[in-house]
Design a protein around this motif. Structure first.
Motif, PDB file in Angstrom:
ATOM      1  N   ASP A  29      -6.854  -0.104  -7.321  1.00 14.64           N
ATOM      2  CA  ASP A  29      -6.242  -1.214  -6.685  1.00 14.64           C
ATOM      3  C   ASP A  29      -4.789  -1.045  -6.378  1.00 14.64           C
ATOM      4  N   ILE A  30      -3.896  -0.628  -7.603  1.00 17.15           N
ATOM      5  CA  ILE A  30      -2.527  -0.526  -7.298  1.00 17.15           C
ATOM      6  C   ILE A  30      -2.235   0.680  -6.697  1.00 17.15           C
ATOM      7  N   ALA A  31      -3.144   1.770  -6.353  1.00 16.05           N
ATOM      8  CA  ALA A  31      -2.822   2.722  -5.572  1.00 16.05           C
ATOM      9  C   ALA A  31      -3.003   2.314  -4.006  1.00 16.05           C
ATOM     10  N   ASN A  32      -3.901   1.685  -3.843  1.00 17.76           N
ATOM     11  CA  ASN A  32      -4.250   0.987  -2.527  1.00 17.76           C
ATOM     12  C   ASN A  32      -3.144  -0.040  -2.184  1.00 17.76           C
ATOM     13  N   LEU A  33      -2.583  -0.634  -2.834  1.00 17.16           N
ATOM     14  CA  LEU A  33      -1.637  -1.576  -2.738  1.00 17.16           C
ATOM     15  C   LEU A  33      -0.245  -0.734  -2.319  1.00 17.16           C
ATOM     16  N   TYR A  34       0.019   0.313  -3.242  1.00 13.41           N
ATOM     17  CA  TYR A  34       1.061   1.416  -2.495  1.00 13.41           C
ATOM     18  C   TYR A  34       1.017   1.720  -1.100  1.00 13.41           C
ATOM     19  N   VAL A  35      -0.371   2.123  -0.928  1.00 19.27           N
ATOM     20  CA  VAL A  35      -0.682   2.838   0.454  1.00 19.27           C
ATOM     21  C   VAL A  35      -0.569   1.675   1.643  1.00 19.27           C
ATOM     22  N   HIS A  36      -0.839   0.597   1.232  1.00 26.09           N
ATOM     23  CA  HIS A  36      -0.762  -0.402   2.208  1.00 26.09           C
ATOM     24  C   HIS A  36       0.794  -0.878   2.367  1.00 26.09           C
ATOM     25  N   MET A  37       1.460  -0.845   1.393  1.00 30.76           N
ATOM     26  CA  MET A  37       2.909  -1.350   1.378  1.00 30.76           C
ATOM     27  C   MET A  37       3.616  -0.187   2.131  1.00 30.76           C
ATOM     28  N   ALA A  38       3.180   0.827   2.118  1.00 29.08           N
ATOM     29  CA  ALA A  38       4.075   1.894   2.754  1.00 29.08           C
ATOM     30  C   ALA A  38       3.542   2.109   4.174  1.00 29.08           C
ATOM     31  N   LYS A  39       2.453   1.632   4.533  1.00 31.78           N
ATOM     32  CA  LYS A  39       2.304   1.738   5.955  1.00 31.78           C
ATOM     33  C   LYS A  39       2.853   0.579   6.938  1.00 31.78           C
ATOM     34  N   ALA A  40       3.263   1.034   7.903  1.00 28.94           N
ATOM     35  CA  ALA A  40       4.334   0.050   8.711  1.00 28.94           C
ATOM     36  C   ALA A  40       3.166  -0.914   9.277  1.00 28.94           C
ATOM     37  N   HIS A  41       2.002  -0.495   9.753  1.00 27.27           N
ATOM     38  CA  HIS A  41       0.993  -1.525  10.280  1.00 27.27           C
ATOM     39  C   HIS A  41       0.084  -2.036   9.540  1.00 27.27           C
ATOM     40  N   SER A  42       0.360  -2.057   8.158  1.00 30.40           N
ATOM     41  CA  SER A  42      -0.557  -2.747   7.396  1.00 30.40           C
ATOM     42  C   SER A  42      -0.622  -4.207   7.639  1.00 30.40           C
ATOM     43  N   GLN A  43      -1.591  -4.881   7.569  1.00 32.64           N
ATOM     44  CA  GLN A  43      -1.784  -6.325   7.543  1.00 32.64           C
ATOM     45  C   GLN A  43      -1.594  -7.044   6.312  1.00 32.64           C
ATOM     46  N   ARG A  44      -0.967  -8.060   6.401  1.00 32.81           N
ATOM     47  CA  ARG A  44      -0.744  -9.111   5.205  1.00 32.81           C
ATOM     48  C   ARG A  44      -1.893  -9.068   4.255  1.00 32.81           C
ATOM     49  N   GLU A  45      -3.113  -9.373   5.201  1.00 31.96           N
ATOM     50  CA  GLU A  45      -4.452  -9.563   4.494  1.00 31.96           C
ATOM     51  C   GLU A  45      -4.877  -8.521   3.318  1.00 31.96           C
TER      52      GLU A  45
END
Length: 104
Positions: A29-45
């Motif tokens: 879950d933490i790794a997924n969080l890091y991935v989503h935070m690093a992506k410019a197009h990640s959605q808030r959800e």
């Protein structure tokens, strides 16, 4: 060995397996969080979902370890108050989280 002993050993083994799975889930879950935070197009959800998963799995792990969720929440409040004293009343993030926990 009696049947009781075998059942108890299975419960212990099952609990250990569940604890290990929860620890792995938290890391994922933490790794997924890091991935989503690093992506410019990640959605808030996506980020909210990752954080929710970390919180849920942490509570489940705490329960498996025999810890009481309300005791943990009390400790969170104490630690937030200490941080607020150290970092000053101008830290609105800490104050907002503290208000949330105290309002529950």
């Amino acid at each position: 060995m009696s049947g009781f002993s075998d059942g108890k050993e299975l419960d212990i083994a099952r609990n250990i397996k569940l604890i290990e799975e929860l620890k792995g889930s938290i890391l994922t879950d933490i790794a997924n969080l890091y991935v989503h935070m690093a992506k410019a197009h990640s959605q808030r959800e996506e980020i909210e979902d990752d954080i929710a998963e970390v919180i849920i799995n942490t509570y489940l792990l705490s329960s498996r370890l025999g810890l009481n969720c309300s005791d943990i929440e009390e400790l969170v409040v104490k630690k937030l108050k200490i941080r607020l004293l150290k970092e000053g009343a101008l830290d609105f993030d800490i104050k907002e989280i503290l208000d949330y926990f105290e309002g529950q």
